[in-house]
Write a protein that holds these residues in place. Structure first.
Motif, PDB file in Angstrom:
ATOM      1  N   VAL A 152      10.398   5.481   8.427  1.00  0.00           N
ATOM      2  CA  VAL A 152       8.958   5.640   8.430  1.00  0.00           C
ATOM      3  C   VAL A 152       8.784   6.952   8.929  1.00  0.00           C
ATOM      4  N   VAL A 183       3.055   6.055   8.233  1.00  0.00           N
ATOM      5  CA  VAL A 183       2.338   5.549   8.967  1.00  0.00           C
ATOM      6  C   VAL A 183       1.182   5.815  10.011  1.00  0.00           C
ATOM      7  N   ALA A 205       3.480  -1.197   1.142  1.00  0.00           N
ATOM      8  CA  ALA A 205       3.803   0.365   0.671  1.00  0.00           C
ATOM      9  C   ALA A 205       3.964   0.506  -0.747  1.00  0.00           C
ATOM     10  N   ASP A 206       5.202  -0.625  -1.686  1.00  0.00           N
ATOM     11  CA  ASP A 206       5.356  -0.815  -2.807  1.00  0.00           C
ATOM     12  C   ASP A 206       4.476  -1.667  -3.126  1.00  0.00           C
ATOM     13  N   ASP A 230       0.028   6.358   4.323  1.00  0.00           N
ATOM     14  CA  ASP A 230       0.417   5.627   3.511  1.00  0.00           C
ATOM     15  C   ASP A 230       0.238   4.279   4.004  1.00  0.00           C
ATOM     16  N   VAL A 231       0.454   3.603   4.962  1.00  0.00           N
ATOM     17  CA  VAL A 231       0.182   2.845   5.483  1.00  0.00           C
ATOM     18  C   VAL A 231      -0.516   2.418   6.985  1.00  0.00           C
ATOM     19  N   ILE A 285       5.617  -3.263   6.632  1.00  0.00           N
ATOM     20  CA  ILE A 285       5.416  -1.598   6.268  1.00  0.00           C
ATOM     21  C   ILE A 285       5.630  -1.667   5.077  1.00  0.00           C
ATOM     22  N   ARG A 286       6.984  -2.198   4.389  1.00  0.00           N
ATOM     23  CA  ARG A 286       7.115  -1.129   2.991  1.00  0.00           C
ATOM     24  C   ARG A 286       7.437  -1.408   2.264  1.00  0.00           C
ATOM     25  N   ARG A 306       4.809   3.336  -4.226  1.00  0.00           N
ATOM     26  CA  ARG A 306       4.774   4.715  -3.515  1.00  0.00           C
ATOM     27  C   ARG A 306       6.766   4.867  -3.113  1.00  0.00           C
ATOM     28  N   ILE A 350       7.766   6.532   4.971  1.00  0.00           N
ATOM     29  CA  ILE A 350       5.988   6.531   4.929  1.00  0.00           C
ATOM     30  C   ILE A 350       5.521   6.212   5.410  1.00  0.00           C
ATOM     31  N   ALA A 361      -4.773   4.206   0.580  1.00  0.00           N
ATOM     32  CA  ALA A 361      -3.919   4.056   1.794  1.00  0.00           C
ATOM     33  C   ALA A 361      -3.610   2.283   2.086  1.00  0.00           C
ATOM     34  N   LYS A 362      -2.850   1.774   2.618  1.00  0.00           N
ATOM     35  CA  LYS A 362      -2.483   0.712   2.784  1.00  0.00           C
ATOM     36  C   LYS A 362      -2.770   0.028   3.731  1.00  0.00           C
TER      37      LYS A 362
END
Length: 229
Positions: free
Chosen positions: A40, A17, A132-133, A62-63, A128-129, A2, A15, A89-90
């Motif tokens: 974000v 959210v 997403a990674d 993404d999250v 979150i970061r 991501r 990202i 999606a995470k």
């Protein structure tokens, strides 16, 4: 991964959210705080698990930040439904529950992160970061509880896993993952590159035939692959 996505102007894409929580004041406050975080973008918020699942399917975040105790559909049920609707999606469970059973169910349902609501906004943004990674993250206190629970489960009988061979270095990496360390921290601790750490983690998951870092730690503790006190 991501983190490498870029906009047409060459800047990294934010990202995206989605916040799902039935407590309106908490949800709105979290949304406002996250909106001020660089990189974000909050793309929506929902007050129950059913609405959250529907919104996730249309917004493709993404999250997703999910509470566990919610009306109409619990966070665990929503986690399963969102992963089915938006596999990319995470999911981060953000809850007041420090029950081991909730953490275990969240991991089984595909969650990549598990944080308690007393976490700081900096910790939430970092989580979150991290997820997403492509990494996993849980509160250190919950990591300890999870490991303790699996140590208890593994004591009645000790099974040998035939043919399973992790190298010494892979075991080192797995022990550090079990402590809640991310790839960068592991690389610094072992004096190796982040790419090398990523390769080790990928090899560990392939050998254990598992899908996430948290599943690998749970399995390793259960099967006595880690020398824990």
């Amino acid at each position: 991964m991501r983190g490498v996505a870029e906009s047409k102007h060459g800047e990294p894409e934010p990202i995206r959210v989605l916040v799902v929580d039935d407590q309106e004041l908490f949800r709105r406050g979290l949304t406002m705080l996250l909106a001020a975080e660089p990189g974000v973008e909050v793309v929506g918020e929902a007050g129950d698990g059913l609405e959250g699942t529907s919104l996730a399917a249309t917004a493709a975040p993404d999250v997703v930040l999910l509470d566990i105790r919610m009306p109409k559909r619990s966070g665990i049920e929503a986690c399963l439904a969102i992963k089915e609707a938006v596999p990319s999606a995470k999911i981060i469970i953000l809850t007041v529950s420090d029950e081991e059973a909730d953490l275990y169910e969240a991991v089984k349902s595909g969650a990549s992160g598990y944080l308690l609501k007393d976490s700081s906004i900096e910790e939430v943004a970092q989580a979150i970061r991290v997820v997403a990674d492509g990494q996993s993250l849980i509160s250190p206190s919950m990591a300890v509880k999870l490991i303790d629970e699996f140590k208890q489960m593994s004591r009645p009988e000790r099974e040998h896993v035939p043919g399973l061979r992790l190298t010494d270095r892979e075991l080192e990496v797995l022990r550090l993952v079990a402590k809640g360390m991310n790839n960068r921290e592991i690389a610094r601790d072992l004096f190796i590159s982040e790419n090398t750490v990523k390769n080790h983690v990928r090899n560990i998951l392939e050998k254990l035939q598992l899908h996430s870092r948290m599943e690998a730690v749970m399995y390793a503790v259960k099967e006595k692959l880690l020398d824990l006190p």
